[in-house]
Design an enzyme around this catalytic site. Structure first.
Site, short mmCIF file in Angstrom:
data_model
loop_
_atom_site.label_atom_id
_atom_site.label_comp_id
_atom_site.label_asym_id
_atom_site.label_seq_id
_atom_site.Cartn_x
_atom_site.Cartn_y
_atom_site.Cartn_z
N THR A 99 -13.61 -14.15 9.03
CA THR A 99 -12.99 -14.84 7.89
C THR A 99 -11.56 -15.28 8.17
O THR A 99 -10.83 -14.61 8.91
CB THR A 99 -13.03 -13.95 6.62
OG1 THR A 99 -12.29 -14.61 5.58
CG2 THR A 99 -12.41 -12.58 6.83
N GLN A 100 -11.17 -16.38 7.54
CA GLN A 100 -9.78 -16.85 7.62
C GLN A 100 -8.87 -15.98 6.76
O GLN A 100 -7.65 -16.03 6.90
CB GLN A 100 -9.68 -18.29 7.10
CG GLN A 100 -10.42 -19.29 7.93
CD GLN A 100 -10.34 -20.70 7.39
OE1 GLN A 100 -9.58 -20.99 6.45
NE2 GLN A 100 -11.09 -21.59 7.97
N CYS A 101 -9.46 -15.24 5.81
CA CYS A 101 -8.63 -14.40 4.94
C CYS A 101 -8.05 -13.25 5.75
O CYS A 101 -8.67 -12.78 6.70
CB CYS A 101 -9.48 -13.80 3.82
SG CYS A 101 -10.17 -15.03 2.73
N ASP A 121 4.59 -11.84 19.77
CA ASP A 121 3.74 -12.99 19.43
C ASP A 121 2.25 -12.75 19.71
O ASP A 121 1.40 -13.09 18.90
CB ASP A 121 4.20 -14.25 20.17
CG ASP A 121 5.52 -14.79 19.63
OD1 ASP A 121 5.94 -14.32 18.55
OD2 ASP A 121 6.11 -15.68 20.27
N ASP A 130 7.53 -14.03 28.35
CA ASP A 130 7.35 -14.21 26.92
C ASP A 130 5.86 -13.97 26.67
O ASP A 130 5.02 -14.37 27.48
CB ASP A 130 7.71 -15.66 26.56
CG ASP A 130 7.70 -15.90 25.06
OD1 ASP A 130 8.78 -16.11 24.50
OD2 ASP A 130 6.60 -15.92 24.45
N SER A 131 5.52 -13.32 25.56
CA SER A 131 4.10 -12.94 25.41
C SER A 131 3.20 -14.16 25.19
O SER A 131 1.98 -14.03 25.28
CB SER A 131 3.92 -11.91 24.31
OG SER A 131 4.03 -12.49 23.04
N SER A 132 3.77 -15.32 24.94
CA SER A 132 2.94 -16.54 24.86
C SER A 132 2.30 -16.85 26.21
O SER A 132 1.34 -17.61 26.28
CB SER A 132 3.78 -17.74 24.44
OG SER A 132 4.56 -17.41 23.34
N THR A 188 11.14 -10.28 23.50
CA THR A 188 12.51 -10.24 22.98
C THR A 188 13.18 -8.88 23.20
O THR A 188 14.37 -8.80 23.46
CB THR A 188 12.47 -10.53 21.46
OG1 THR A 188 11.84 -11.78 21.29
CG2 THR A 188 13.86 -10.58 20.86
N1 ASP Z 1 8.38 -15.02 21.84
C1 ASP Z 1 8.58 -13.59 21.95
C2 ASP Z 1 7.37 -12.99 22.64
O1 ASP Z 1 6.36 -12.81 22.03
C3 ASP Z 1 8.81 -13.00 20.61
C4 ASP Z 1 8.95 -11.51 20.63
O2 ASP Z 1 9.18 -10.88 21.64
O3 ASP Z 1 8.86 -10.90 19.57
O4 ASP Z 1 7.45 -12.71 23.81
#
Ligand code: ASP
Length: 342
Positions: free
Chosen positions: A277-279, A92, A59-61, A15
């Site tokens: 752990t999930q915590c 992300d 996008d970092s995804s 972003t």
């Molecule tokens: N979806 C975006 C990413 O991780 C969100 C961000 O940049 O904060 O690339």
């Protein structure tokens, strides 16, 4: 006049590097060569700034170990020429990339600061400008002997500097998007930048990188009512070499015999199981409750207080680096880059 610190800005996407198209209203990446048009304040910083971009901003995804390696190689190839590095990255998966970089870059003595933003840099209320400017200041910060204040991979977001392999993204909409519950902030930015934790270094050793990751890893988050038969395919040593188990509380799980047999067989066939752990805070203590004693007995490794992001990155890194199961298991228990408390 003293020389200005040389900082390399590596733009990967996210972003932060976007502006709103005035006609369509869509968010789109801007040409990073024109960064100073969007952040004119950069010219007033006492640094020599050079920027390079991924061929295509992502996008970092979309990030994967190939991208991690490319960031690490860029840092390695430019290591002698620059005093510090700032990686602009989507928030992300920033905690995964920061963890992976911390393992890839061994004996790092210069700052590698990842930052991004929740609002694009081209919007009025953006958090991106402050994050970017302060991240650059931190990457350039040196003590009175000219030694970098931060000598590790860190994440800077909304006035806090976190150890990269200790933080997680906790909010999709707050500017304070990251937290590091098991380890204090490395620095807090107020009127001054207050450096609180000395960096994790052994200054006598040579800086090296390892960029080989083995992705034959699975993550299994257990939940009440989980039908373990549906997850049998994960325990297939032909395709998966290691499993990160996200368990309850201090490392507990149901004593379902099918599940336990799968784990035991997987380990005896050469698989590795790491218990985290999930915590969001606290640590795994196998054997504290009856519901975790089984793990201890069959050789599941305690992930202690590692985040899931750090555990996965560490596992892929070690599987890619070492061939001996015993060496991998020893290293998983060790504190390699400040990722766990001993
Ligand atoms: N979806 C975006 C990413 O991780 C969100 C961000 O940049 O904060 O690339």
């Amino acid at each position: 006049m003293t020389a200005r610190p040389n900082i390399l800005l590596i733009y990967t996407g996210g972003t932060i590097g976007m502006i709103k198209d005035n006609i369509t209203g869509e968010l789109k990446s801007f040409d990073f060569d024109h960064l100073d048009q969007h952040v004119p304040e950069l010219s007033r910083l006492q640094v020599q700034l050079t920027s390079i971009s991924f061929p295509e901003a992502i996008d970092s995804s979309e990030m994967n170990p190939i991208h991690w390696s490319s960031i690490a190689k860029t840092i390695f190839d430019n290591y002698e020429r620059y005093d510090g590095f700032v990686v602009l990255h989507g928030s992300d998966t920033m905690a995964y990339t920061a963890s992976a970089l911390s393992f890839m870059l061994e004996n790092l003595k210069k700052p590698v600061i990842l930052t991004g933003s929740q609002l694009p840099i081209g919007t009025i209320r953006t958090d991106g400008k402050e994050n970017l400017i302060t991240a650059i200041e931190i990457a350039a910060a040196m003590d009175e002997n000219g030694v970098s204040r931060v000598q590790e991979v860190a994440v800077y977001f909304e006035y806090s500097l976190y150890r990269g392999n200790r933080c997680s993204k906790v909010s999709a909409n707050q500017f304070e998007a990251f937290q590091s519950p098991n380890f204090p902030e490395l620095a807090i930015a107020g009127v001054d930048i207050d450096y609180r934790i000395p960096s994790y270094i052994d200054s006598t050793k040579q800086f090296t990188i390892s960029t080989n990751f083995d992705t034959r890893v699975a993550l299994l988050k257990i939940f009440p009512g989980m039908n373990s038969k549906h997850y049998s395919s994960l325990f297939d040593i032909e395709n998966i070499r290691a499993i990160v188990l996200e368990t309850y509380g201090s490392g507990n799980a149901s004593s379902d015999s099918f599940f336990q047999n799968q784990i035991q067989n997987f380990i005896s066939e050469g698989g590795i199981v790491l218990n985290v752990t999930q915590c969001s805070s606290g640590s795994v203590q196998q054997g504290k409750y009856q519901t975790s004693s089984f793990f201890q007995k069959v050789g599941v490794i305690s992930g202690n207080d590692m985040t899931t992001e750090a555990a996965l990155a560490k596992m892929m890194y070690l599987l890619g680096k070492e061939t001996s199961k015993q060496k991998i298991e020893i290293a998983l228990r060790e504190n390699l880059r400040g990722e766990l408390s001993i």
